[in-house]
Design a protein around this motif. Structure first.
Motif, mmCIF file in Angstrom:
data_model
loop_
_atom_site.group_PDB
_atom_site.id
_atom_site.type_symbol
_atom_site.label_atom_id
_atom_site.label_comp_id
_atom_site.label_asym_id
_atom_site.label_seq_id
_atom_site.Cartn_x
_atom_site.Cartn_y
_atom_site.Cartn_z
ATOM 1 N N ASP A 20 0.585 -1.172 -0.031
ATOM 2 C CA ASP A 20 0.447 0.106 0.085
ATOM 3 C C ASP A 20 0.789 1.139 -0.312
ATOM 4 O O ASP A 20 0.636 2.228 -0.969
ATOM 5 C CB ASP A 20 -1.240 -0.190 1.518
ATOM 6 C CG ASP A 20 -1.893 1.254 1.233
ATOM 7 O OD1 ASP A 20 -2.036 1.698 0.098
ATOM 8 O OD2 ASP A 20 -3.447 0.646 1.971
ATOM 9 N N ASN A 25 0.054 -3.390 -6.848
ATOM 10 C CA ASN A 25 -1.200 -3.761 -7.426
ATOM 11 C C ASN A 25 -1.397 -5.026 -6.356
ATOM 12 O O ASN A 25 0.242 -5.866 -7.188
ATOM 13 C CB ASN A 25 -1.041 -3.254 -8.861
ATOM 14 C CG ASN A 25 -2.632 -3.084 -9.253
ATOM 15 O OD1 ASN A 25 -3.561 -2.924 -8.098
ATOM 16 N ND2 ASN A 25 -2.819 -2.692 -10.029
ATOM 17 N N LYS A 27 -2.180 -8.910 -6.619
ATOM 18 C CA LYS A 27 -2.979 -9.903 -7.711
ATOM 19 C C LYS A 27 -4.732 -10.619 -6.316
ATOM 20 O O LYS A 27 -4.270 -10.241 -5.929
ATOM 21 C CB LYS A 27 -2.637 -11.429 -8.302
ATOM 22 C CG LYS A 27 -1.823 -10.948 -8.774
ATOM 23 C CD LYS A 27 -1.155 -12.284 -9.871
ATOM 24 C CE LYS A 27 -0.951 -12.398 -11.058
ATOM 25 N NZ LYS A 27 -0.488 -13.635 -11.252
ATOM 26 N N SER A 28 -5.776 -9.771 -6.816
ATOM 27 C CA SER A 28 -7.196 -9.708 -6.265
ATOM 28 C C SER A 28 -7.430 -11.582 -6.039
ATOM 29 O O SER A 28 -8.320 -11.928 -5.682
ATOM 30 C CB SER A 28 -8.150 -9.234 -7.042
ATOM 31 O OG SER A 28 -8.131 -9.675 -8.050
ATOM 32 N N ASP A 29 -6.609 -12.525 -7.413
ATOM 33 C CA ASP A 29 -6.880 -13.213 -7.276
ATOM 34 C C ASP A 29 -5.985 -14.473 -5.779
ATOM 35 O O ASP A 29 -6.318 -16.156 -6.222
ATOM 36 C CB ASP A 29 -7.297 -14.296 -8.897
ATOM 37 C CG ASP A 29 -5.545 -14.424 -9.040
ATOM 38 O OD1 ASP A 29 -5.118 -13.983 -8.228
ATOM 39 O OD2 ASP A 29 -5.461 -14.704 -10.110
#
Length: 140
Positions: A20, A25, A27-29
């Motif tokens: 943060d 970024n 990975k949201s997966d």
């Protein structure tokens, strides 16, 4: 500058916090253990709003710690009980860690709705750990 934060945090929070800060970024997966503490450190947020799970598998000890409550489930070994040993080892213990830092009063019987909610979250945490141990969350 010295800043004192009075809420639960864990080393698993380092990765999302550093990401943060750096603007990475994530990975949201992929499952991320922990949360970013950046808004907390900046004073924009004063609660964690995410529970921390712990488990020690060989002795089947588990705990889930939130902003106010701690749920303990200890199937494999004795733990000193606040109620002079009347809690069965298969039972869940609930402590108000804001008002009872020494965890001296098991309040599970007074708050069954909190116990049930935290039991579900504990189950999800344990299932997520098992999935990670099997490598199922990092197949790609």
């Amino acid at each position: 500058e010295h800043k004192e934060i009075n809420l639960p945090a864990v080393t698993s929070d380092y990765f999302p916090t550093i990401c943060d800060i750096l603007g990475c970024n994530i990975k949201s997966d992929r499952p991320i253990d922990g949360i970013s503490l950046l808004d907390i450190l900046k004073g924009k947020q004063n609660e964690r709003n995410a529970e921390i799970g712990f488990q020690y598998t060989p002795q089947q000890q588990m705990a889930l710690i939130g902003d106010r409550y701690k749920l303990v489930h200890n199937l494999g070994a004795q733990r000193p009980k606040s109620d002079n040993g009347t809690t069965k080892i298969s039972d869940y213990e609930l402590y108000d860690i804001l008002n009872d830092e020494s965890e001296s009063e098991n309040i599970a019987g007074k708050h069954p709705e909190i116990v049930e909610r935290m039991k579900k979250n504990m189950k999800s945490f344990v299932e997520s750990c098992a999935k990670s141990n099997r490598g199922e969350d990092y197949e790609n």
